[in-house]
Design a protein around this motif. Structure first.
Motif, PDB file in Angstrom:
ATOM      1  N   THR A 104       0.921  -1.424   0.023  1.00  0.00           N
ATOM      2  CA  THR A 104       0.074   0.044  -0.004  1.00  0.00           C
ATOM      3  C   THR A 104       0.802   1.205   0.087  1.00  0.00           C
ATOM      4  OG1 THR A 104      -0.033   0.124   2.491  1.00  0.00           O
ATOM      5  CG2 THR A 104      -1.890  -1.139   1.269  1.00  0.00           C
ATOM      6  N   ARG A 106       1.034   4.005   2.020  1.00  0.00           N
ATOM      7  CA  ARG A 106       1.639   4.276   3.324  1.00  0.00           C
ATOM      8  C   ARG A 106       2.703   3.252   3.423  1.00  0.00           C
ATOM      9  NH1 ARG A 106      -1.721   4.119   8.972  1.00  0.00           N
ATOM     10  NH2 ARG A 106      -0.091   4.675  10.475  1.00  0.00           N
ATOM     11  N   ARG A 107       2.799   1.858   3.322  1.00  0.00           N
ATOM     12  CA  ARG A 107       3.957   1.076   3.563  1.00  0.00           C
ATOM     13  C   ARG A 107       4.951   1.178   2.811  1.00  0.00           C
ATOM     14  NH1 ARG A 107      -0.950  -1.719   5.096  1.00  0.00           N
ATOM     15  NH2 ARG A 107      -0.630  -2.730   7.215  1.00  0.00           N
ATOM     16  N   SER A 131       4.448   3.033  -7.718  1.00  0.00           N
ATOM     17  CA  SER A 131       5.202   2.357  -6.758  1.00  0.00           C
ATOM     18  C   SER A 131       6.508   3.078  -6.726  1.00  0.00           C
ATOM     19  CB  SER A 131       5.293   1.053  -6.983  1.00  0.00           C
ATOM     20  OG  SER A 131       4.236   0.286  -6.723  1.00  0.00           O
ATOM     21  N   THR A 247      -0.079  -6.348   2.220  1.00  0.00           N
ATOM     22  CA  THR A 247      -0.820  -5.903   1.068  1.00  0.00           C
ATOM     23  C   THR A 247      -2.262  -5.628   1.221  1.00  0.00           C
ATOM     24  OG1 THR A 247      -1.350  -8.130   0.372  1.00  0.00           O
ATOM     25  CG2 THR A 247       0.658  -7.274  -0.216  1.00  0.00           C
ATOM     26  N   SER A 248      -2.884  -5.566   2.399  1.00  0.00           N
ATOM     27  CA  SER A 248      -4.219  -4.984   2.490  1.00  0.00           C
ATOM     28  C   SER A 248      -4.343  -3.837   2.890  1.00  0.00           C
ATOM     29  CB  SER A 248      -4.843  -5.987   3.699  1.00  0.00           C
ATOM     30  OG  SER A 248      -4.007  -5.739   4.884  1.00  0.00           O
ATOM     31  N   ARG A 249      -5.223  -3.101   2.146  1.00  0.00           N
ATOM     32  CA  ARG A 249      -5.328  -1.751   2.342  1.00  0.00           C
ATOM     33  C   ARG A 249      -6.230  -1.414   3.400  1.00  0.00           C
ATOM     34  NH1 ARG A 249      -4.019   0.931  -2.242  1.00  0.00           N
ATOM     35  NH2 ARG A 249      -3.455  -0.331  -3.663  1.00  0.00           N
ATOM     36  N   ASP A 251      -5.160   1.453   5.537  1.00  0.00           N
ATOM     37  CA  ASP A 251      -4.727   2.771   5.897  1.00  0.00           C
ATOM     38  C   ASP A 251      -6.157   3.557   5.542  1.00  0.00           C
ATOM     39  OD1 ASP A 251      -2.297   1.887   5.814  1.00  0.00           O
ATOM     40  OD2 ASP A 251      -1.877   2.506   3.977  1.00  0.00           O
ATOM     41  N   ASP A 254      -6.980   4.792   2.223  1.00  0.00           N
ATOM     42  CA  ASP A 254      -7.403   3.940   1.051  1.00  0.00           C
ATOM     43  C   ASP A 254      -8.513   2.842   1.362  1.00  0.00           C
ATOM     44  OD1 ASP A 254      -4.917   4.649  -0.275  1.00  0.00           O
ATOM     45  OD2 ASP A 254      -3.945   3.045   0.831  1.00  0.00           O
TER      46      ASP A 254
END
Length: 398
Positions: A104, A106-107, A131, A247-249, A251, A254
């Motif tokens: 994501t 943020r990550r 990215s 990988t899960s959104r 945030d 998002d």
């Protein structure tokens, strides 16, 4: 000498064989589901399979690269969480991010903040335009993808010069950073970019395609040489394979609801299917009015009907209905025997005096037997049945 006849059992309780016959289909389905779940879990838990996995010996795995690096004294460790990847950043470590686009935004920012200025090397495998902006600022991805595996280095980067032609086609990049190396161009845009950091000790390598890391492509062109030089510049290599948690959104920027993620066509399709299902249910409905009795196409033995109804009464614990049925049938059979019309068989004032005169018995006991309250338990119901049978035999006796 008296021989006692053995009557066939009419117990309503199913036996063990009947229970197994009825339940074996469900048991088989449960066993198959459990076996399938175990098989799927085993397959998914096998870490030897996966694209760009240094533990995988599959054609698209990268185990061959890891073994070659081990022969040259470079240790390879797999990281599956962002915490592990951030903690591994250092001057003696090369951090390879296998699929940057899965992270994501943020990550991605958190990972870049951990690697910037660490003095180590960061290798990005085929990052997209959104990215690469966060993980390698100053590098821009071209929307057009090149196809053509073997490309010439055409740059002064020592690793590329020594490796020669390599399969680096894929996403193309442009470096806006002064001092960046742009190698393996395709239509004048580079497919490998090296950007030094501000300290001059570390750098970031952006690779347009993962082909040079695959087991099936490692022995082609100069892929092995280029891979070893890019990943073996430090004594430690951390191979970051993002997990589902990274990988899960989750945030706040998002977050989207389920309806936001579904295309508009799916919503309209679901509505149409719901209307069609409702119309089909109305069309196929059979009981839109009162139930209509229907003649049975086959004859059923009376004993089967009695046994089936008895089982239903026993299952519902309906001793009152069973007792009422037994008394009603007995009164109907007794009335003609004592000269009472069948239409008055259920009237105590007509039936009981005729029975008392015929039997010369007590009318009170006959009233309790034929019109009394329902029995309180199964033993009382059985006793009532025996008494009704005895009464009918007594009336029929010459």
């Amino acid at each position: 000498m008296t021989t006692e006849a053995t009557l066939p059992s009419t117990s309503a309780s199913p036996g063990a064989r009947q229970v197994w016959t009825r339940a074996r289909g469900v048991a088989l389905a449960v066993v198959l589901l459990l076996a399938g779940a175990v098989a799927i879990a085993t397959i998914r838990s096998d870490t030897r399979h996966g694209n760009l996995d240094p533990r995988s010996a599959d054609p698209n795995g990268s185990r061959a690269v890891a073994e070659l690096l081990a022969d040259h004294g470079v240790s390879t460790r797999v990281a599956t969480t962002l915490t592990e990847a951030r903690a591994s950043a250092g001057p003696d470590t090369t951090l390879l991010i296998a699929v940057p686009d899965l992270l994501t935004p943020r990550r991605q920012k958190q990972l870049h903040a951990a690697t910037a200025g660490s003095g180590g090397r960061t290798v990005l495998i085929a990052p997209g335009s959104w990215s690469v902006e966060r993980l390698a600022p100053g590098v821009v991805a071209d929307p057009a993808t090149s196809f053509g595996s073997a490309l010439a280095p055409d740059c002064a980067l020592p690793a590329a010069v020594r490796a020669g032609r390599a399969d680096t086609g894929g996403i193309r990049y442009t470096a806006l950073h002064t001092g960046a190396d742009e190698c393996y161009p395709s239509d004048r845009l580079a497919t490998l970019v090296r950007v030094p950091d501000d300290t001059g000790r570390g750098d970031t390598v952006v690779l347009g395609a993962p082909d040079i890391l695959f087991n099936k492509r490692l022995d082609k062109q100069g892929n092995a040489s280029l891979a070893l030089q890019l990943l073996g510049s430090r004594p430690h290599l951390v191979w970051y394979l993002p997990s589902l948690a990274d990988t899960s959104r989750t945030d706040t920027d998002d977050e989207k609801s389920l309806f936001d993620l579904l295309p508009a066509g799916w919503l309209w399709g679901t509505l149409q299917l719901s209307v069609a299902a409702a119309l089909a249910a109305l069309w196929r409905a059979r009981r839109l009015g009162p139930l209509v009795p229907e003649e049975l196409p086959v004859a059923i033995r009376a004993s089967e009907t009695v046994e089936g109804r008895a089982r239903l009464y026993r299952k519902a614990d309906a001793r009152d209905r069973a007792a009422a049925a037994l008394r009603s049938t007995t009164r109907t059979r007794l009335a003609p025997l004592v000269g009472v019309p069948v239409t008055q068989a259920h009237a105590p004032e007509a039936l009981l005096p005729a029975l008392s005169a015929h039997l010369r018995g007590d009318g009170q006991s006959l009233h309790a037997l034929l019109f009394g309250p329902p029995p309180g338990d199964d033993a009382a119901l059985i006793a009532l049945t025996d008494q009704l049978d005895a009464l009918e035999r007594e009336v029929r006796r010459p």
